[in-house]
Design a protein around this motif. Structure first.
Motif, PDB file in Angstrom:
ATOM      1  N   UNK A 199      52.979  31.537  61.187  1.00  0.00           N
ATOM      2  CA  UNK A 199      52.869  30.489  61.941  1.00  0.00           C
ATOM      3  C   UNK A 199      51.551  29.942  61.708  1.00  0.00           C
ATOM      4  N   UNK A 200      51.383  28.526  61.400  1.00  0.00           N
ATOM      5  CA  UNK A 200      49.991  27.914  61.080  1.00  0.00           C
ATOM      6  C   UNK A 200      49.159  28.072  62.321  1.00  0.00           C
ATOM      7  N   UNK A 201      49.640  28.020  63.494  1.00  0.00           N
ATOM      8  CA  UNK A 201      48.948  28.054  64.559  1.00  0.00           C
ATOM      9  C   UNK A 201      48.206  29.361  65.006  1.00  0.00           C
ATOM     10  N   UNK A 202      48.699  30.616  64.373  1.00  0.00           N
ATOM     11  CA  UNK A 202      48.152  31.899  64.732  1.00  0.00           C
ATOM     12  C   UNK A 202      47.757  32.599  63.600  1.00  0.00           C
ATOM     13  N   UNK A 203      46.517  33.324  63.828  1.00  0.00           N
ATOM     14  CA  UNK A 203      46.089  34.076  62.700  1.00  0.00           C
ATOM     15  C   UNK A 203      45.892  35.518  63.274  1.00  0.00           C
ATOM     16  N   UNK A 204      45.422  36.423  62.382  1.00  0.00           N
ATOM     17  CA  UNK A 204      44.867  37.695  62.549  1.00  0.00           C
ATOM     18  C   UNK A 204      45.889  38.591  62.790  1.00  0.00           C
ATOM     19  N   UNK A 205      47.092  38.431  62.037  1.00  0.00           N
ATOM     20  CA  UNK A 205      48.207  39.594  62.388  1.00  0.00           C
ATOM     21  C   UNK A 205      47.915  40.777  61.247  1.00  0.00           C
ATOM     22  N   UNK A 206      47.384  41.471  61.680  1.00  0.00           N
ATOM     23  CA  UNK A 206      47.008  42.526  60.886  1.00  0.00           C
ATOM     24  C   UNK A 206      47.992  43.984  60.759  1.00  0.00           C
ATOM     25  N   UNK A 207      48.850  44.027  61.421  1.00  0.00           N
ATOM     26  CA  UNK A 207      49.835  45.277  61.273  1.00  0.00           C
ATOM     27  C   UNK A 207      51.279  45.199  61.119  1.00  0.00           C
ATOM     28  N   UNK A 208      51.594  43.951  60.891  1.00  0.00           N
ATOM     29  CA  UNK A 208      53.009  43.624  60.670  1.00  0.00           C
ATOM     30  C   UNK A 208      53.497  44.625  59.395  1.00  0.00           C
ATOM     31  N   UNK A 209      54.561  45.028  59.422  1.00  0.00           N
ATOM     32  CA  UNK A 209      55.237  45.602  58.291  1.00  0.00           C
ATOM     33  C   UNK A 209      55.332  44.844  57.117  1.00  0.00           C
ATOM     34  N   UNK A 210      55.618  43.626  57.462  1.00  0.00           N
ATOM     35  CA  UNK A 210      55.873  42.385  56.304  1.00  0.00           C
ATOM     36  C   UNK A 210      55.464  41.223  56.872  1.00  0.00           C
ATOM     37  N   UNK A 211      55.164  40.152  55.979  1.00  0.00           N
ATOM     38  CA  UNK A 211      54.998  38.883  56.329  1.00  0.00           C
ATOM     39  C   UNK A 211      55.711  37.992  55.473  1.00  0.00           C
ATOM     40  N   UNK A 212      56.300  36.940  56.151  1.00  0.00           N
ATOM     41  CA  UNK A 212      57.074  36.305  55.368  1.00  0.00           C
ATOM     42  C   UNK A 212      56.670  34.706  55.471  1.00  0.00           C
ATOM     43  N   UNK A 213      56.545  33.762  54.347  1.00  0.00           N
ATOM     44  CA  UNK A 213      56.410  32.465  54.591  1.00  0.00           C
ATOM     45  C   UNK A 213      57.632  31.666  55.142  1.00  0.00           C
ATOM     46  N   UNK A 214      58.791  31.926  54.676  1.00  0.00           N
ATOM     47  CA  UNK A 214      59.732  31.294  54.686  1.00  0.00           C
ATOM     48  C   UNK A 214      61.182  32.204  55.138  1.00  0.00           C
ATOM     49  N   UNK A 215      61.916  31.721  55.673  1.00  0.00           N
ATOM     50  CA  UNK A 215      63.257  32.391  56.055  1.00  0.00           C
ATOM     51  C   UNK A 215      63.804  33.142  54.814  1.00  0.00           C
ATOM     52  N   UNK A 216      63.671  32.300  53.592  1.00  0.00           N
ATOM     53  CA  UNK A 216      64.412  32.629  52.497  1.00  0.00           C
ATOM     54  C   UNK A 216      63.832  33.832  51.718  1.00  0.00           C
ATOM     55  N   UNK A 217      62.478  34.455  52.164  1.00  0.00           N
ATOM     56  CA  UNK A 217      62.034  35.449  51.731  1.00  0.00           C
ATOM     57  C   UNK A 217      62.519  36.715  52.365  1.00  0.00           C
ATOM     58  N   UNK A 218      63.390  36.554  53.413  1.00  0.00           N
ATOM     59  CA  UNK A 218      63.593  37.686  54.119  1.00  0.00           C
ATOM     60  C   UNK A 218      64.469  38.696  53.430  1.00  0.00           C
ATOM     61  N   UNK A 219      65.715  38.292  52.882  1.00  0.00           N
ATOM     62  CA  UNK A 219      66.420  39.209  51.969  1.00  0.00           C
ATOM     63  C   UNK A 219      65.880  39.862  51.175  1.00  0.00           C
ATOM     64  N   UNK A 220      64.941  39.579  50.213  1.00  0.00           N
ATOM     65  CA  UNK A 220      64.044  40.009  49.342  1.00  0.00           C
ATOM     66  C   UNK A 220      63.282  41.227  50.100  1.00  0.00           C
ATOM     67  N   UNK A 221      62.639  40.766  51.224  1.00  0.00           N
ATOM     68  CA  UNK A 221      61.968  41.584  52.149  1.00  0.00           C
ATOM     69  C   UNK A 221      62.256  42.811  52.288  1.00  0.00           C
ATOM     70  N   UNK A 222      63.674  42.784  52.970  1.00  0.00           N
ATOM     71  CA  UNK A 222      64.429  43.759  53.631  1.00  0.00           C
ATOM     72  C   UNK A 222      64.713  44.812  52.406  1.00  0.00           C
ATOM     73  N   UNK A 223      64.752  44.303  51.089  1.00  0.00           N
ATOM     74  CA  UNK A 223      65.266  45.383  49.980  1.00  0.00           C
ATOM     75  C   UNK A 223      63.839  46.360  49.821  1.00  0.00           C
ATOM     76  N   UNK A 224      62.716  45.946  50.203  1.00  0.00           N
ATOM     77  CA  UNK A 224      61.605  46.690  50.181  1.00  0.00           C
ATOM     78  C   UNK A 224      61.310  47.991  51.111  1.00  0.00           C
ATOM     79  N   UNK A 225      62.395  47.953  52.204  1.00  0.00           N
ATOM     80  CA  UNK A 225      61.954  48.997  53.021  1.00  0.00           C
ATOM     81  C   UNK A 225      62.982  50.047  52.441  1.00  0.00           C
TER      82      UNK A 225
END
Length: 220
Positions: A194-220
Motif C-alpha cells: 500500500x503506497x500510503x503505508x511503509x515499514x512493514x518489516x515482519x510480513x512472511x511475504x510481500x506482493x505488489x499485485x494480486x497476480x503475484x500471489x499464486x507464485x508466492x504461495x508456491x514458495x511456502x
C-alpha cells in the motif's frame, strides 16, 4: 502445505481509493442542484480528506461537509443514504482479481474473507465485484460482532474452514490489522503493498499485485 487463503477486502481486493474517486464525482453530479456553488474538485478532495481512507464513518464526513460548504436544503442524512445505496455502483477491483482467484481455486485452495465494516454495505460491494461465489466463508465485522485486529475473528474463520492456522495465509494491506494480527495466531501474513503505508518489516511475504500471489504461495 497451504490449504486456505483468507483476504481483507478494502485496499486488498477492492481498490477503495479508486472507487471513492468514482463515487464522489458521481455523487456531485447527482446532487449538483445543491452543490453547484462548490467546485467539483474541492468537494471531491475534501470528502477524501475527511474520509481518512474509510476509517471515519460517513455521518461525520457529511455533517462536516454540510457545515463547511454551507450546503442548504440538503441534509447529511440524504448524502449518507446516497453513499450507502450507491457506492456499490462505483466499485473498482484491483487488476487480476478474478484471474488470481481462479488460479487459487484451481489449485484446491479454500478461500475466505475477513473485513471490517457494516454487513450489508460490505456485502453489496463484494457482490458488485462478482467475487462472492469464490469464497467458502465471508466474515464481516458487524455481523460477527468482532472486528480486526481481534484474534478471535481470525480463529473463527479458520475454524469454519476446518484448517489449522499454519495451513492458512492472510492477505491484506494493513500491517497491524491484517498481517501482524494473522501472524499472532499462527497464520502466515502476506502484505499487499500500500503506497500510503511503509515499514512493514515482519510480513512472511510481500506482493505488489494480486497476480503475484499464486507464485508466492508456491514458495511456502
Amino acid at each position: 502445505m497451504i490449504k486456505a487463503a483468507l483476504f481483507d477486502l478494502d485496499g486488498t481486493l477492492l481498490n477503495r481509493d479508486a472507487s471513492v474517486q468514482v463515487f464522489i464525482k458521481d455523487q456531485y453530479v447527482r446532487f449538483y442542484q445543491w452543490l453547484h456553488h462548490i467546485p467539483a474538485d474541492l468537494y471531491t478532495s475534501r470528502f477524501i480528506e475527511l474520509d481518512q481512507r474509510g476509517y471515519v464513518w460517513k455521518d461525520s464526513v457529511y455533517k462536516q461537509l454540510i457545515e463547511e460548504f454551507s450546503i442548504r436544503d440538503l441534509t447529511w442524512e440524504e448524502l449518507l443514504n446516497d453513499y450507502i445505496s450507491q457506492f456499490k455502483h462505483s466499485c473498482v477491483p484491483f487488476p487480476h482479481l478474478h484471474h488470481m482467484l481462479d488460479e487459487l481455486q484451481a489449485c484446491g485452495i479454500q478461500l475466505g474473507m475477513i473485513t471490517n465494516g457494516f454487513g450489508k454495505f460490505q456485502m453489496d460491494n463484494i457482490l458488485a465485484l462478482k467475487i462472492e461465489p469464490y469464497f467458502q466463508e465471508i466474515l464481516i465485522s458487524e455481523w460477527e460482532g468482532l472486528k480486526k485486529p481481534d484474534p478471535e475473528i481470525f480463529k473463527r474463520a479458520i475454524k469454519r474452514l476446518n484448517v489449522k492456522p499454519e495451513e492458512c495465509i492472510f492477505v491484506g494491506d494493513h500491517p497491524e490489522y491484517d498481517v501482524y494480527s494473522a501472524q499472532k495466531i499462527g497464520m502466515k501474513g502476506i502484505w499487499k503493498k500500500d503506497p500510503h503505508r511503509t515499514g512493514v518489516k515482519h510480513a512472511d511475504a510481500v506482493i505488489d499485485n494480486l497476480s503475484d500471489l499464486p507464485r508466492c504461495l508456491r514458495s511456502f
